[in-house]
Each structure stands twice: as structure tokens, then as C-alpha cells.
Scaffold this motif. Structure first.
Motif, mmCIF file in Angstrom:
data_model
loop_
_atom_site.group_PDB
_atom_site.id
_atom_site.type_symbol
_atom_site.label_atom_id
_atom_site.label_comp_id
_atom_site.label_asym_id
_atom_site.label_seq_id
_atom_site.Cartn_x
_atom_site.Cartn_y
_atom_site.Cartn_z
ATOM 1 N N VAL A 248 -37.907 10.050 42.990
ATOM 2 C CA VAL A 248 -38.127 9.299 41.751
ATOM 3 C C VAL A 248 -37.299 8.017 41.731
ATOM 4 C CG1 VAL A 248 -37.703 9.339 39.268
ATOM 5 C CG2 VAL A 248 -38.728 11.296 40.378
ATOM 6 N N ASP A 249 -37.949 6.911 41.354
ATOM 7 C CA ASP A 249 -37.273 5.618 41.180
ATOM 8 C C ASP A 249 -36.970 4.865 42.468
ATOM 9 O OD1 ASP A 249 -37.347 5.431 38.526
ATOM 10 O OD2 ASP A 249 -35.232 5.889 38.160
ATOM 11 N N HIS A 250 -37.384 5.357 43.591
ATOM 12 C CA HIS A 250 -37.089 4.636 44.823
ATOM 13 C C HIS A 250 -38.071 3.481 45.074
ATOM 14 C CE1 HIS A 250 -34.087 7.603 46.860
ATOM 15 N NE2 HIS A 250 -33.782 7.306 45.622
ATOM 16 N N GLY A 251 -39.110 3.390 44.212
ATOM 17 C CA GLY A 251 -39.952 2.193 44.272
ATOM 18 C C GLY A 251 -41.378 2.421 44.729
ATOM 19 N N LYS A 252 -41.818 3.674 44.677
ATOM 20 C CA LYS A 252 -43.165 4.008 45.111
ATOM 21 C C LYS A 252 -44.239 3.238 44.335
ATOM 22 C CE LYS A 252 -44.769 7.903 43.805
ATOM 23 N NZ LYS A 252 -45.815 8.883 43.534
ATOM 24 N N SER A 253 -44.177 3.292 42.999
ATOM 25 C CA SER A 253 -45.228 2.643 42.196
ATOM 26 C C SER A 253 -45.181 1.130 42.342
ATOM 27 C CB SER A 253 -45.094 3.023 40.727
ATOM 28 O OG SER A 253 -45.151 4.415 40.580
ATOM 29 N N THR A 254 -43.977 0.570 42.417
ATOM 30 C CA THR A 254 -43.851 -0.879 42.586
ATOM 31 C C THR A 254 -44.443 -1.296 43.930
ATOM 32 O OG1 THR A 254 -41.775 -0.681 41.376
ATOM 33 C CG2 THR A 254 -42.231 -2.801 42.388
ATOM 34 N N LEU A 255 -44.153 -0.540 44.973
ATOM 35 C CA LEU A 255 -44.709 -0.856 46.284
ATOM 36 C C LEU A 255 -46.235 -0.774 46.254
ATOM 37 C CD1 LEU A 255 -44.272 -1.468 49.306
ATOM 38 C CD2 LEU A 255 -44.191 1.001 49.701
ATOM 39 N N ILE B 140 -37.459 1.497 54.158
ATOM 40 C CA ILE B 140 -36.212 1.368 53.418
ATOM 41 C C ILE B 140 -36.440 0.256 52.401
ATOM 42 C CG2 ILE B 140 -33.707 1.099 53.610
ATOM 43 C CD1 ILE B 140 -34.732 3.244 55.485
ATOM 44 N N ASN B 141 -36.506 0.611 51.130
ATOM 45 C CA ASN B 141 -36.877 -0.335 50.082
ATOM 46 C C ASN B 141 -35.643 -0.773 49.293
ATOM 47 O OD1 ASN B 141 -38.716 -1.800 48.426
ATOM 48 N ND2 ASN B 141 -38.682 -0.144 46.912
ATOM 49 N N LYS B 142 -35.803 -1.792 48.496
ATOM 50 C CA LYS B 142 -34.750 -2.344 47.638
ATOM 51 C C LYS B 142 -33.607 -2.950 48.461
ATOM 52 C CE LYS B 142 -35.531 0.963 43.853
ATOM 53 N NZ LYS B 142 -34.980 1.477 42.595
ATOM 54 N N ILE B 143 -33.955 -3.578 49.597
ATOM 55 C CA ILE B 143 -32.898 -4.166 50.417
ATOM 56 C C ILE B 143 -32.288 -5.405 49.760
ATOM 57 C CG2 ILE B 143 -33.675 -3.302 52.671
ATOM 58 C CD1 ILE B 143 -35.039 -6.049 53.061
ATOM 59 N N ASP B 144 -32.900 -5.870 48.648
ATOM 60 C CA ASP B 144 -32.331 -7.018 47.928
ATOM 61 C C ASP B 144 -31.105 -6.642 47.101
ATOM 62 O OD1 ASP B 144 -33.506 -6.668 44.808
ATOM 63 O OD2 ASP B 144 -34.612 -5.645 46.367
ATOM 64 N N GLN B 145 -30.886 -5.345 46.864
ATOM 65 C CA GLN B 145 -29.758 -4.951 46.013
ATOM 66 C C GLN B 145 -28.424 -5.250 46.702
ATOM 67 O OE1 GLN B 145 -30.671 -0.969 43.719
ATOM 68 N NE2 GLN B 145 -31.180 -0.797 45.873
ATOM 69 N N THR C 284 -37.879 -3.339 53.337
ATOM 70 C CA THR C 284 -38.645 -4.104 52.349
ATOM 71 C C THR C 284 -37.876 -4.273 51.039
ATOM 72 O OG1 THR C 284 -39.640 -2.178 51.287
ATOM 73 C CG2 THR C 284 -40.836 -3.108 53.158
ATOM 74 N N SER C 285 -38.332 -5.228 50.277
ATOM 75 C CA SER C 285 -38.000 -5.283 48.866
ATOM 76 C C SER C 285 -39.311 -5.447 48.115
ATOM 77 C CB SER C 285 -37.084 -6.460 48.553
ATOM 78 O OG SER C 285 -37.090 -6.670 47.148
ATOM 79 N N ALA C 286 -39.670 -4.410 47.365
ATOM 80 C CA ALA C 286 -40.911 -4.495 46.590
ATOM 81 C C ALA C 286 -40.718 -5.463 45.435
ATOM 82 C CB ALA C 286 -41.306 -3.117 46.077
ATOM 83 N N LYS C 287 -39.449 -5.836 45.177
ATOM 84 C CA LYS C 287 -39.169 -6.764 44.083
ATOM 85 C C LYS C 287 -39.339 -8.217 44.537
ATOM 86 C CE LYS C 287 -35.536 -7.848 40.760
ATOM 87 N NZ LYS C 287 -34.117 -7.577 40.452
ATOM 88 N N THR C 288 -38.685 -8.587 45.653
ATOM 89 C CA THR C 288 -38.771 -9.983 46.094
ATOM 90 C C THR C 288 -39.933 -10.210 47.056
ATOM 91 O OG1 THR C 288 -37.393 -9.643 48.043
ATOM 92 C CG2 THR C 288 -36.247 -10.140 45.976
HETATM 93 P P1 GDP Z 1 -41.089 5.274 41.569
HETATM 94 O O1 GDP Z 1 -40.474 6.258 40.609
HETATM 95 O O2 GDP Z 1 -40.761 5.644 42.984
HETATM 96 O O3 GDP Z 1 -42.550 5.049 41.339
HETATM 97 O O4 GDP Z 1 -40.312 3.891 41.331
HETATM 98 P P2 GDP Z 1 -40.784 2.581 40.584
HETATM 99 O O5 GDP Z 1 -41.736 1.813 41.411
HETATM 100 O O6 GDP Z 1 -41.197 2.931 39.199
HETATM 101 O O7 GDP Z 1 -39.417 1.761 40.593
HETATM 102 C C1 GDP Z 1 -38.255 2.210 39.934
HETATM 103 C C2 GDP Z 1 -37.408 1.025 39.542
HETATM 104 O O8 GDP Z 1 -36.932 0.319 40.688
HETATM 105 C C3 GDP Z 1 -38.182 -0.013 38.716
HETATM 106 O O9 GDP Z 1 -37.317 -0.496 37.714
HETATM 107 C C4 GDP Z 1 -38.519 -1.100 39.721
HETATM 108 O O10 GDP Z 1 -38.640 -2.361 39.110
HETATM 109 C C5 GDP Z 1 -37.311 -1.049 40.642
HETATM 110 N N1 GDP Z 1 -37.632 -1.499 41.999
HETATM 111 C C6 GDP Z 1 -38.681 -1.139 42.766
HETATM 112 N N2 GDP Z 1 -38.628 -1.734 43.975
HETATM 113 C C7 GDP Z 1 -37.506 -2.501 43.973
HETATM 114 C C8 GDP Z 1 -36.884 -3.363 44.950
HETATM 115 O O11 GDP Z 1 -37.343 -3.562 46.076
HETATM 116 N N3 GDP Z 1 -35.713 -3.973 44.578
HETATM 117 C C9 GDP Z 1 -35.150 -3.776 43.358
HETATM 118 N N4 GDP Z 1 -34.004 -4.406 43.100
HETATM 119 N N5 GDP Z 1 -35.704 -2.971 42.424
HETATM 120 C C10 GDP Z 1 -36.868 -2.351 42.724
#
Ligand code: GDP
Ligand code: MG
Length: 601
Positions: free
Chosen positions: A15-22, A141-146, A172-176
Motif C-alpha cells: 500500500v502507498d508504494h505508488g501502484k495507482s500513480t504508476l 524501484i519507485n519514488k526515487i525523487d524522494q 522510476t519516479s511516477a511523480k516526476t
Molecule cells: P498505491 O497505494 O500503491 O496505489 O499508491 P498510490 O499510487 O496511491 O501512491 C501513494 C502516494 O505516493 C500518493 O500520495 C502518490 O502521490 C505518491 N507517489 C506515487 N509515486 C510517487 C513518486 O514516484 N514519488 C513521490 N514523491 N511520490 C509518489
């Protein structure tokens, strides 16, 4: 699209690792949704999913991407186009049945791990589900921008825990958007195409279903063999019912009618089913009058089975053939179990039960209506009417797990404005009486203390829990787990800072407040996941709460004998605080049968 230009994959993550954003980014990258216009988390459709940031129902989306194999090709023509089906899976363990069914339609999975948090409990659970389904796994490996991202540490964890080669991972960074351009090429080059035969008779796996106000029941299906055309007559292997297919197509991401689904494709069908109860996740659909072998059930953890009593009510019993104790018990239900196996689907297994009552007794009809509408879209909840002297008419509901129960309560309140009282959750215990009969008890109040029928043996369901924590919290977690009657199965380190523990715990002990407690003793750093394990023989008693000598049915609980004294004491003290002071004396007692354990006035 011939099946060698189709790829079916899902994204799995804690949970929260960025699946939906990706998933959103991939839909944007392929032009399936417009950049900036799409709401965040396109695939999370329910309000509760958006609010809680979790995915409850699996969703699918089809996208197209052009790709040339090999870099040396000097091709002036457009590279060939591939059809990619992204099958979203619920990340949470309560929905592991849906996860494994979704995975059955995939040949590969993107395993997303947060670059700062590293491997967490559900990463482990999801990895094994994918691994056991023989999927090609692409580590991301996601969120490498943090600022706190430490990809090398996470790569080392993936190597040591799952033997995944760091060379295969994408950063990756699904954010940037960094690194995202490598994801779809990896999907196309590394994940095998669906293996089905286009010349074979039609076989479709039913992935999911839901009720739509306008279209009726919509099923998401994966075409394993053959092809499906609009107008075809199809049958269900589970129910033998026959339907005509009115509409067929894929999600792009909205409904895109195509009139046909070919081998390897994933899409939707509308077929005149009246209720989602007719559409069983995991069922095999085939052409009417053609005889096919149902698609196999390959599921690692579900040992639930289906039992139909004489009144036609469905019960799901949780039998675990691996313990010798249960081999004997199993035999009477063997037939039902074998039947369930042979049609290739497993029914929902209900592990948590609670009573639901309208907060105002006169609202029963309104609650009834709300529950009916909601279960139209969530066939995995079991509902039976019950009544309580204290609370009036209500329902006994069975859920897949705690989160499932919470989500159901929240949806009832949000989507249907129902105001409800729910009783303390309980788990399905099994009791054996002196006459040899056995019952599954879903409501402690119904356990009879009839002296003519002595209880001779009881069993309670257990789980195997995975806990990942920073090493400084190991002591506190061991203490918590032993208070909860846990047995340690494994204790090791993922790396120098994180410990990995496996415990066998009675389900009852984690149903109420375990996760909160675990979070609080670890300052929020623990991650926790569990799967069903065997039933175990246990010394259980029914604890009654009496007001002025009268048992209050809604408050009866089943507890371990050694804990009865403490639980009774706590309940009685709590009640004393909650009951308003009266002009006359009220005695509050906790008792096992005639034996009073605690008393307040
Ligand atoms: P899921 O629970 O795996 O579906 O995760 P979400 O896609 O809902 O992402 C959880 C949180 O992490 C959200 O607030 C996203 O905006 C944030 N997030 C997702 N990908 C990234 C990323 O690559 N970098 C950063 N900094 N935040 C991210
Ligand atoms: Mg999500």
C-alpha cells in the motif's frame, strides 16, 4: 491483434508504494487518458478507494504502444503496435482471492517498491503470489525523487529476499516521470505473450463483476482460448446457466465496444445476468453446448470450501485438510469441496463476522434495502438476518477480513446514508458436541450451553502473519505477539536495519485492535500482512455479560479459557463507565455458564 502482440500484466505493491500513480502514468504515456485531465488514480473508482487510497475491486484497462525489438533496426516505418492489458489488483491481503484470480490472467507483473521504505509485508505476500503463478516479475524501484530514497539498499533487499537480479530492476519516479519510458518496453520485451490457442473452443476466465445502473451486470473476462463474438451464447461452468452476449469490448479506459474479443484479450461482456451473484470470480465461461475443461484453480492460500445446507443457504466453511484432526471432519464435506474444485472457482471465504443493526430500530427496512443494493456489487459479503433482544432486527455479515468489513461499513454509511451499530467482530469457531455433531459458530450468542449436549472439542482459525519492523522494535513486537498467543515461526533480518518475523496467531487475537497496537508500539513503522493458516484445537469458552442477571446477547463473546478472567474483568469495568448512573442498583457480571468471573454494581 494476434496473441503474440498482446501482453497481460499487473502491478503489485505494498500500500502507498505508488501502484495507482504508476498505472495512471502508463495510461497517460499511451494516450489512453489525457495528461492533466485524468483525475488522480484513474483506476480507483469507488469513493472509499479514493479516500483510503486503496484499491478494493480489480480494474482493467487496455492500452496500445508501438515498439521495435532491438535497437539496431533502422526502420522508417512505424514500429508495430502492441495491445497491453493492465489488470489492476487490490493490494490488500483481505482481497488476496481477487489478487490471485487477477494474476491468473497475467503473464507478468511489475513489482513496485518504494525507494525509501523498501520491502514491506505486502511486498513479500504479493511477490509470492506472483511467483507461485509463474509470472515474469519486473522489479520497479519507485519514488526515487524522494530525498530519503536509497535505491541501492532496496536492490540489495530484493536480491537477498527474492533473488531478483538488480540488473533487471527499473528505477522510476511516477511523480516526476523519471525512468518511466523504460517501463512499457520492458513489459513488451520481457513478458511472454498469452499462451492460449485461437483454434481451441472458447474458454474465458471471469475476473470480476459489478452492477451498472444502465447496463446491468458487467463482467470482466480474460479470453484464454478461442474467441468471443457479440450475439454468442455462453454458459458458466459453475452454474450451467446460459446467457446471450449483448455487448462485448474492452476498457480504454471507458467502455469501448468491439463486437469481439480474441485469444489473449481482456475485456468486458454484458450478458443479461440479473445479479452479480451469478457471476462468480474465477468461473470459466464457454460457448453454450461446447464441452470444455474448466480453467484450473491455482491458488496458494485459500482452503475455504463451499457447503450448501438443505434450505439452500450457502455457507462457506474453512476446512484445512492438512491437520490430521480435520481430515476426519473434511470427509463429510468432501463432495462439496470436490465440486467447487472441478468447476474451477472457489467461493469467498468469510473469516470475520459481525452483526449489523440500524441505529434506530425502525430503520430496518432502509438498512435492508441499502445492504441489498451494496451486495449487488460486492458478492463477497455473506448476509443472513438475525435478531437480538438488545438491538432488534439486524443482519449477521461475513467478511473476507477486517479491512473488507471496514470498507463495507464505510460504504453503507457513505453511499447509502445508513446509520448502523455493529457488534464486536468474531471469527468462525468450530465446536464439537458429545453426540459427535459439529457446528460452525458465527455469532457467539447462538452457542448453546444446553447441558444435555456437552462441548467436547473446539477449534479456532489461525493466520500466518508476516511482520517487518526496524530492528529496535523487535522486543516490543515479540511481547505483543506472545500476549496474543502467537507462536514464532521465523525471525531473520532483511538487512542491517530491518527485521522480518513470521508468527502463527489465532485469528481472533488480531481481529480486534492488533494492527493499531502494533503500529503504536513501533511508532508506525511496522508493516503487517497475514494469510489464513490451519484451524487449531483450542480451549474456548463462551463469556456472557449479564445485566441484573439477564444475559445480553449482543455482548456474548468466545474467548480462550486462560483469558476469560481478564477479558471479563475489563468488559465489566468498561460497562460500569458507560452505563449512566441510575436510581436503582444494576449488577453487571461476566460469567461462563453459572460461574461468575467478575462483578460490578
Ligand atoms: P498505491 O497505494 O500503491 O496505489 O499508491 P498510490 O499510487 O496511491 O501512491 C501513494 C502516494 O505516493 C500518493 O500520495 C502518490 O502521490 C505518491 N507517489 C506515487 N509515486 C510517487 C513518486 O514516484 N514519488 C513521490 N514523491 N511520490 C509518489
Ligand atoms: Mg492504489
Amino acid at each position: 491483434y494476434p496473441s503474440d502482440r498482446i501482453r497481460n500484466f499487473s502491478i503489485i505493491a505494498h500500500v502507498d508504494h505508488g501502484k495507482s500513480t504508476l498505472a495512471d502514468r502508463l495510461l497517460e504515456l499511451t494516450g489512453t487518458i489525457k495528461r492533466g485531465l485524468g483525475q488522480p488514480q484513474y483506476l480507483d473508482k469507488l469513493q472509499v478507494e479514493r479516500e483510503r487510497g486503496i484499491t478494493v475491486k480489480a480494474q482493467t484497462a487496455t492500452m496500445f504502444h508501438r515498439h521495435n525489438f532491438g535497437s539496431g533496426v533502422t526502420n522508417t516505418q512505424d514500429p508495430p503496435s502492441f495491445l497491453l492489458n493492465l489488470i489492476d489488483t487490490p493490494g490488500h491481503v483481505d482481497f488476496s482471492y481477487e489478487v490471485s484470480r487477477s494474476l491468473a490472467a497475467c503473464q507478468g507483473a511489475l513489482l513496485v517498491v518504494d525507494a525509501a521504505q523498501g520491502v514491506q509485508a505486502q511486498t513479500v505476500a504479493n511477490f509470492y503470489l506472483a511467483f507461485e503463478s509463474n509470472l515474469t516479475i519486473i522489479p520497479i524501484i519507485n519514488k526515487i525523487d524522494q530525498p530519503t530514497a536509497d535505491p541501492d539498499r532496496v536492490l540489495a533487499q530484493l536480491k537477498s529476499m527474492f533473488d531478483l537480479d538488480p540488473k533487471d530492476a527499473l528505477l522510476t519516479s511516477a511523480k516526476t516521470g523519471q525512468g518511466l519510458e523504460h517501463v512499457l518496453p520492458a513489459v513488451i520485451e520481457r513478458i511472454p505473450h498469452p499462451p492460449g490457442k485461437s483454434s481451441a473452443p472458447l474458454r474465458m476466465l471471469l475476473l470480476d463483476s459489478y452492477f451498472d445502473e444502465y447496463k446491468g451486470v458487467i463482467c470482466h473476462v480474460a479470453v484464454v482460448d478461442g474467441a468471443l463474438h457479440k450475439g454468442d451464447k455462453i454458459s458458466s461452468a459453475a452454474t450451467s446457466q446460459t446467457y446471450e452476449v449483448f455487448d462485448v469490448g474492452f476498457m480504454n479506459p471507458e467502455f469501448k465496444p468491439t463486437g469481439v474479443l480474441m485469444t489473449g484479450q481482456v475485456g468486458y461482456i454484458v450478458s443479461g445476468m440479473r445479479s452479480t451473484k451469478e457471476a462468480r470470480v474465477g468461473d470459466t465461461l464457454h460457448h453454450a453446448r461446447s464441452i470444455v475443461e474448466p480453467l484450473p484453480v491455482h491458488q496458494a492460500t485459500n482452503h475455504g470450501t463451499l457447503f450448501e445446507d438443505f434450505s439452500g443457504t450457502m455457507y462457506s466453511l474453512h476446512l484445512f485438510a492438512r491437520t490430521p484432526d480435520f481430515v476426519h471432519f473434511l470427509s463429510s464435506f468432501e463432495v462439496a469441496s470436490v465440486m467447487a474444485d472441478s468447476v474451477g472457482f472457489r467461493p469467498a471465504k468469510h473469516m470475520v463476522f459481525s452483526g449489523l443493526y440500524p441505529a434506530d430500530g425502525s430503520d430496518f427496512e432502509a438498512l435492508n434495502h441499502a445492504i441489498e443494493r451494496l451486495t449487488c456489487n460486492d458478492a463477497s459479503v455473506s448476509i443472513t438476518k438475525e435478531s437480538s433482544t438488545a438491538l432488534g432486527l439486524g443482519f449477521r455479515c461475513g467478511f473476507l477480513g477486517l479491512l473488507h468489513m471496514d470498507v463495507f461499513h464505510q460504504r453503507l454509511e457513505q453511499e447509502y446514508g445508513a446509520c448502523i451499530i455493529s457488534t464486536t467482530p468474531t471469527v468462525p469457531y468450530i465446536f464439537e458436541y458429545s453426540d459427535g455433531s459439529k457446528v460452525q459458530v458465527q455469532n457467539p450468542a447462538t452457542l448453546s450451553s444446553n447441558p444435555g449436549k456437552r462441548i467436547t472439542k473446539c477449534w479456532e482459525p489461525t493466520v500466518t502473519a508476516t511482520i517487518i519492523i526496524p530492528s529496535e522494535y523487535v522486543g516490543a513486537v515479540i511481547t505483543l505477539c506472545s500476549e496474543r498467543r502467537g507462536e514464532q515461526l521465523e525471525y531473520s533480518y532483511i538487512d542491517s536495519q530491518r527485521a522480518f518475523m513470521k508468527y502463527r496467531l489465532p485469528l481472533r487475537e488480531i481481529v480486534v485492535d492488533f494492527y493499531n497496537e502494533l503500529k503504536s508500539i513501533t511508532s508506525g513503522y511496522a508493516s503487517f500482512d497475514y494469510e489464513d493458516a490451519d484451524y487449531q484445537v483450542s480451549d474456548l469458552v463462551k463469556l456472557d455479560i449479564l445485566l441484573n442477571g439477564q444475559p445480553v446477547d449482543a455482548m456474548a463473546t468466545i474467548v480462550h479459557n486462560l483469558k476469560a478472567q481478564r477479558v471479563g474483568r475489563e468488559l465489566v469495568e468498561k460497562l460500569k463507565k458507560f452505563i449512566d448512573r441510575q436510581m436503582f442498583e444494576i449488577t453487571i457480571q461476566a460469567a461462563i455458564g453459572a460461574k461468575v468471573l467478575a462483578r460490578e454494581t
